[in-house]
Design an enzyme around this catalytic site. Structure first.
Site, PDB file in Angstrom:
ATOM      1  N   CYS A  65       0.841  -1.195   0.000  1.00  0.00           N
ATOM      2  CA  CYS A  65       0.000   0.000   0.000  1.00  0.00           C
ATOM      3  C   CYS A  65       0.878   1.247   0.000  1.00  0.00           C
ATOM      4  O   CYS A  65       1.603   1.500   0.962  1.00  0.00           O
ATOM      5  CB  CYS A  65      -0.920  -0.025   1.221  1.00  0.00           C
ATOM      6  SG  CYS A  65      -1.674   1.554   1.626  1.00  0.00           S
ATOM      7  N   CYS A  87       0.267   3.698   2.861  1.00  0.00           N
ATOM      8  CA  CYS A  87       0.723   3.121   4.137  1.00  0.00           C
ATOM      9  C   CYS A  87       2.226   3.338   4.319  1.00  0.00           C
ATOM     10  O   CYS A  87       2.697   3.676   5.406  1.00  0.00           O
ATOM     11  CB  CYS A  87       0.413   1.621   4.191  1.00  0.00           C
ATOM     12  SG  CYS A  87      -1.336   1.204   4.055  1.00  0.00           S
TER      13      CYS A  87
END
Length: 305
Positions: A222, A225
């Protein structure tokens, strides 16, 4: 498990859906501009090939800079490998340590430009192994690049336990540093959570002391993230007396994925705020300022936007 209230996260278009685990290369150029910014191995000519020691892979421009000599003296932690056997042995010897590999080429200015930053990271991240593969060094290294599905440079691949866990192309120093922190962090104040049972224990450990728990829930590939994680590390150090920071990758195993479903986490990164055994709120997003503001708010600090 301690009482946990479910909150349905508000969706935002720039966040990675929980069902999408495809690596996010947000920093890559569009397909239209790739040919201008990256070099392909099949087009290499014999006259452009030359052997590179680890230090020599710094470009002529970098070598002319004031810090060039320092870079050459300090890059011994970046190991250059010349064959597939050497490559596999380096991954095997690393065991569960993170291994960061730069696939480069002697004619690529971008490869040379990013290499000194990898050297700097190698000095500061003693728990990470760094490798260099010069794709145009020999037929052996070209076969290794083909095996690892590397077609353009600079290309970074991340391995743990001999398994490729992440890869990026055409990235800059900030993204590289963020990736190394995200995939190799094992020494910060951020607790690594690997199951729903770990969450139960974490909540139980801090049910009485009143500390705010900030649980960072994400996915392995991600982009947002990775982007926000260096901020999480910094906050974990500056707020360690009053806040406990933890991280879980939802796609690590079935237990983690079940936890995400139970918490109705539909987008990542999602930050769950837990105090006195209950979830008291959540923040969905990767905004550094917004995250800090939410943490302060759940600590009882008045925040105005």
């Amino acid at each position: 498990m301690a009482t946990i209230t479910n909150f349905l996260a508000k969706q935002a278009p720039y966040l990675t859906p929980i069902t999408n685990t495809t690596p996010q290369f947000s920093s890559l150029h569009s397909s239209k501009s790739k040919s201008k910014s990256k070099q392909k191995f099949p087009n290499l000519e014999t006259k452009s090939r030359r052997k590179f020691s680890t230090a020599v892979s710094v470009s002529a421009a970098a070598a002319a800079s004031p810090g060039a000599e320092k870079l050459k003296k300090g890059d011994e932690r970046v190991k250059q490998v010349h064959t597939a056997d050497e490559f596999d042995e380096a991954l095997r010897a690393a065991k569960n340590r993170l291994v960061v590999v730069e696939f480069a080429a002697s004619h690529s200015a971008k490869s040379s430009k990013i290499y000194p930053f990898m050297v700097d990271l190698s000095r500061n991240c003693s728990d990470v192994d760094f490798l260099l593969v010069m794709g145009d060094e020999s037929d052996e290294t070209r076969r290794l690049c083909a095996r690892e599905k590397v077609e353009q440079v600079p290309h970074f691949s991340f391995y743990k336990s001999m398994e490729k866990i992440h890869e990026e192309e055409g990235i800059g120093p900030d993204v590289l540093a963020g990736d190394v922190l995200y995939y190799g962090d094992s020494h910060s104040a951020v607790l690594q959570i690997h199951s729903g049972e770990d969450v139960e224990k974490l909540i139980g450990d801090h049910k009485i002391d009143g500390k705010l728990i900030v649980l960072d829930v994400g996915l392995k590939h991600c982009g947002p993230c990775v982007k926000v994680y260096p901020t999480v590390i910094k906050l974990s150090r500056s707020m360690e007396d009053t806040v406990v920071f933890a991280r879980m990758n939802g796609d690590e195993n079935d237990s983690c994925m079940k936890f995400l479903k139970d918490m109705e986490v539909v987008e990542v990164p999602t930050f769950l705020f837990i105090r006195n055994g209950e979830i008291c709120g959540r923040y969905v997003g990767s905004g550094k300022g917004e995250l800090i503001g939410e943490i302060l708010r759940y600590q009882g600090v008045r925040v105005t936007y």
